[in-house]
Enzyme design. Structure first.
Site, short mmCIF file in Angstrom:
data_model
loop_
_atom_site.label_atom_id
_atom_site.label_comp_id
_atom_site.label_asym_id
_atom_site.label_seq_id
_atom_site.Cartn_x
_atom_site.Cartn_y
_atom_site.Cartn_z
N LYS A 4 -49.95 23.41 -9.98
CA LYS A 4 -49.00 23.51 -8.88
C LYS A 4 -49.32 24.71 -7.99
O LYS A 4 -49.97 25.63 -8.48
CB LYS A 4 -47.58 23.57 -9.43
CG LYS A 4 -47.13 24.93 -9.97
CD LYS A 4 -45.68 24.84 -10.37
CE LYS A 4 -45.15 26.13 -10.89
NZ LYS A 4 -45.16 27.27 -10.01
N ASP A 33 -48.47 21.13 -15.68
CA ASP A 33 -47.25 21.94 -15.73
C ASP A 33 -47.36 22.67 -17.06
O ASP A 33 -47.21 22.05 -18.13
CB ASP A 33 -46.00 21.06 -15.71
CG ASP A 33 -44.73 21.89 -15.65
OD1 ASP A 33 -44.62 22.85 -16.45
OD2 ASP A 33 -43.87 21.61 -14.82
N HIS A 34 -47.63 23.97 -17.03
CA HIS A 34 -48.00 24.63 -18.29
C HIS A 34 -46.85 24.63 -19.31
O HIS A 34 -47.08 24.84 -20.49
CB HIS A 34 -48.56 26.05 -18.04
CG HIS A 34 -47.54 27.09 -17.71
ND1 HIS A 34 -46.99 27.22 -16.47
CD2 HIS A 34 -46.96 28.05 -18.47
CE1 HIS A 34 -46.12 28.21 -16.48
NE2 HIS A 34 -46.08 28.74 -17.68
N LYS A 38 -46.43 24.04 -24.11
CA LYS A 38 -45.79 24.94 -25.07
C LYS A 38 -45.32 24.16 -26.29
O LYS A 38 -44.69 23.10 -26.15
CB LYS A 38 -44.59 25.65 -24.42
CG LYS A 38 -44.99 26.60 -23.28
CD LYS A 38 -43.76 27.29 -22.70
CE LYS A 38 -44.05 27.99 -21.38
NZ LYS A 38 -44.79 29.23 -21.48
N GLU A 72 -36.31 35.36 -16.42
CA GLU A 72 -37.52 36.20 -16.47
C GLU A 72 -37.14 37.64 -16.15
O GLU A 72 -36.23 37.89 -15.34
CB GLU A 72 -38.52 35.72 -15.43
CG GLU A 72 -39.01 34.31 -15.65
CD GLU A 72 -40.16 33.98 -14.71
OE1 GLU A 72 -41.31 34.08 -15.14
OE2 GLU A 72 -39.88 33.65 -13.55
N ASP A 91 -40.55 27.22 -6.96
CA ASP A 91 -41.48 27.76 -7.96
C ASP A 91 -41.18 27.24 -9.37
O ASP A 91 -42.09 27.04 -10.16
CB ASP A 91 -41.36 29.30 -7.93
CG ASP A 91 -42.41 30.00 -8.77
OD1 ASP A 91 -43.57 29.52 -8.78
OD2 ASP A 91 -42.09 31.02 -9.41
N HIS A 96 -41.04 23.18 -13.97
CA HIS A 96 -40.74 23.61 -15.33
C HIS A 96 -39.32 23.19 -15.80
O HIS A 96 -39.16 22.65 -16.89
CB HIS A 96 -40.88 25.13 -15.46
CG HIS A 96 -42.20 25.65 -14.97
ND1 HIS A 96 -43.37 24.94 -15.10
CD2 HIS A 96 -42.54 26.79 -14.34
CE1 HIS A 96 -44.37 25.64 -14.58
NE2 HIS A 96 -43.89 26.76 -14.11
N LYS A 193 -35.61 35.76 -11.43
CA LYS A 193 -36.52 36.87 -11.72
C LYS A 193 -35.74 38.18 -11.79
O LYS A 193 -34.62 38.27 -11.28
CB LYS A 193 -37.59 36.94 -10.63
CG LYS A 193 -38.49 35.71 -10.62
CD LYS A 193 -39.89 36.05 -10.16
CE LYS A 193 -40.80 34.84 -10.17
NZ LYS A 193 -41.38 34.56 -11.48
#
Ligand code: BG6
Length: 345
Positions: A4, A33-34, A38, A72, A91, A96, A193
């Site tokens: 992305k 999509d990392h 997981k 985060e 983002d 995610h 964030k």
């Protein structure tokens, strides 16, 4: 393999997919999509479908609501220029957070192969009720604060961020999935964030048991039963239930039963990319995103992007770095007589 951003809104994502399909077939394209790499994210499927007691409870008859949190502590990590054109919604949410949402919300697929899994996930996104950006969504931007012992400058003071930036670094929203399984069960999502604690988790809160049996006791309310999937940095699952406080009268407290990956398997957390690169080399697309879910994800948030662009009067409250986000996000749940799970103790 592509990572992305897949466009910056629905029209640009559709245009990108068209261009990609001119040079490759859909089954040759691996969109990363990392989060899907997981372990704890993949465990959602196992938890739901390999445990006989879970699935019968996994619906509107037993579940009160679901919370998905991706908190985060990092700020924009030197990416001020690109982040300012993106913001927390683009983002994190259509990618995610929606991956987590679809894994929680999907119907059991007929197989574990890529086509079956991806088709079920897409159906969840297609069933999302159109969001009302003014009623269902809260945004925020971090101001100065402290995270632990470290002083954090306000977002607008970050390098390459305009001093009058209107970009959100936090977003919370209430979503509804309009299908038989989930009608009437709100899904609350939040991400931000520079928050006080790094934590990704999903909490499924079950409906309260009736208090009738305890009418003649001092018990005024029962602790809610909730199942929390800890995605990171802690990796595991916990279940909260009511227990009797020892003593002559009936008093009830919430107790936590916890499973931790690191204790059970001495597993080392991975970023997710290791798994995805391996799967791509093996040609297994199960953990990658097809054009359909990318576009359905953008479709779900497009009304918010449009509203924010067209109406600068929509509030952008400033929250303290090191806190838990704007109080307006608490009000989003308070309206429904609910509360976010506490993240900072
Ligand atoms: C990326 C976002 O996709 O995911 C970053 O662009 C974010 O802004 C990151 O920090 C979070 O990934 P993780 O694995 O640390 O939760």
């Amino acid at each position: 393999m592509i990572e992305k951003p897949f466009g910056h809104d629905l029209p640009s994502a559709v245009a990108l997919d068209k261009r990609l399909l001119r040079v490759a077939h859909e089954n040759q394209i691996f969109r990363i999509d990392h989060y899907l790499g997981k372990e704890t994210v993949q465990n959602i499927l196992v938890l739901r479908f390999a445990n006989g007691f879970v699935e019968p409870l996994w619906n509107r008859d037993h579940i009160d609501h679901v919370q998905i949190t991706v908190a985060e502590t990092v700020g924009v990590e030197g990416r001020g220029k690109s982040y300012d054109g993106t913001g927390a919604l683009r983002d994190m949410v259509p990618n995610h957070l929606f991956q987590l949402l679809t894994l929680i919300g999907m119907e059991p697929p007929s197989h574990l192969n890529a086509d079956a899994l991806r088709a079920e996930k897409a159906k969840v996104l297609h069933a999302v009720r159109p969001l009302d950006p003014r009623r269902d969504v809260v945004r925020g931007q971090y101001g100065a604060g402290r995270i632990g012992d470290t002083a954090v400058a306000a977002y607008r003071q970050e390098p390459d961020v305009p001093r009058d930036s209107q970009t959100e670094t936090y977003v919370a929203m209430k979503m509804a999935i309009d299908n038989w399984r989930w009608a009437g069960v709100p899904f609350y999502l939040r991400t931000g964030k520079a928050l006080g604690r790094r934590r990704t988790e999903i909490t499924v809160q079950f409906r309260q048991a009736p208090l009738t049996l305890f009418r003649d006791t001092p018990v005024e309310r029962l602790p809610p039963n909730d199942l929390t999937l800890h995605i990171q940095p802690e990796e595991g699952v916990s279940l909260r239930f009511g227990v009797k406080i020892p003593g002559p009268t009936v008093r009830i407290d919430g107790a936590n039963m916890k499973f931790s990956y690191s204790d059970a398997f001495e597993a080392q957390p991975s970023t997710g990319y290791e798994t995805l690169i391996y799967d791509c080399m093996m040609g297994d697309a199960s953990l990658f995103q097809p054009a359909e879910t990318i576009e359905a994800g953008w479709g779900a948030i497009q009304p918010i992007l449009d509203a924010w662009q067209q109406d600068p009067r929509i509030p952008l409250p400033v929250y303290d770095a090191g806190g838990m986000g704007p109080t307006e996000a608490d009000e989003l749940l308070a309206r429904d007589h609910r509360r976010w799970r506490r993240i900072i103790r």
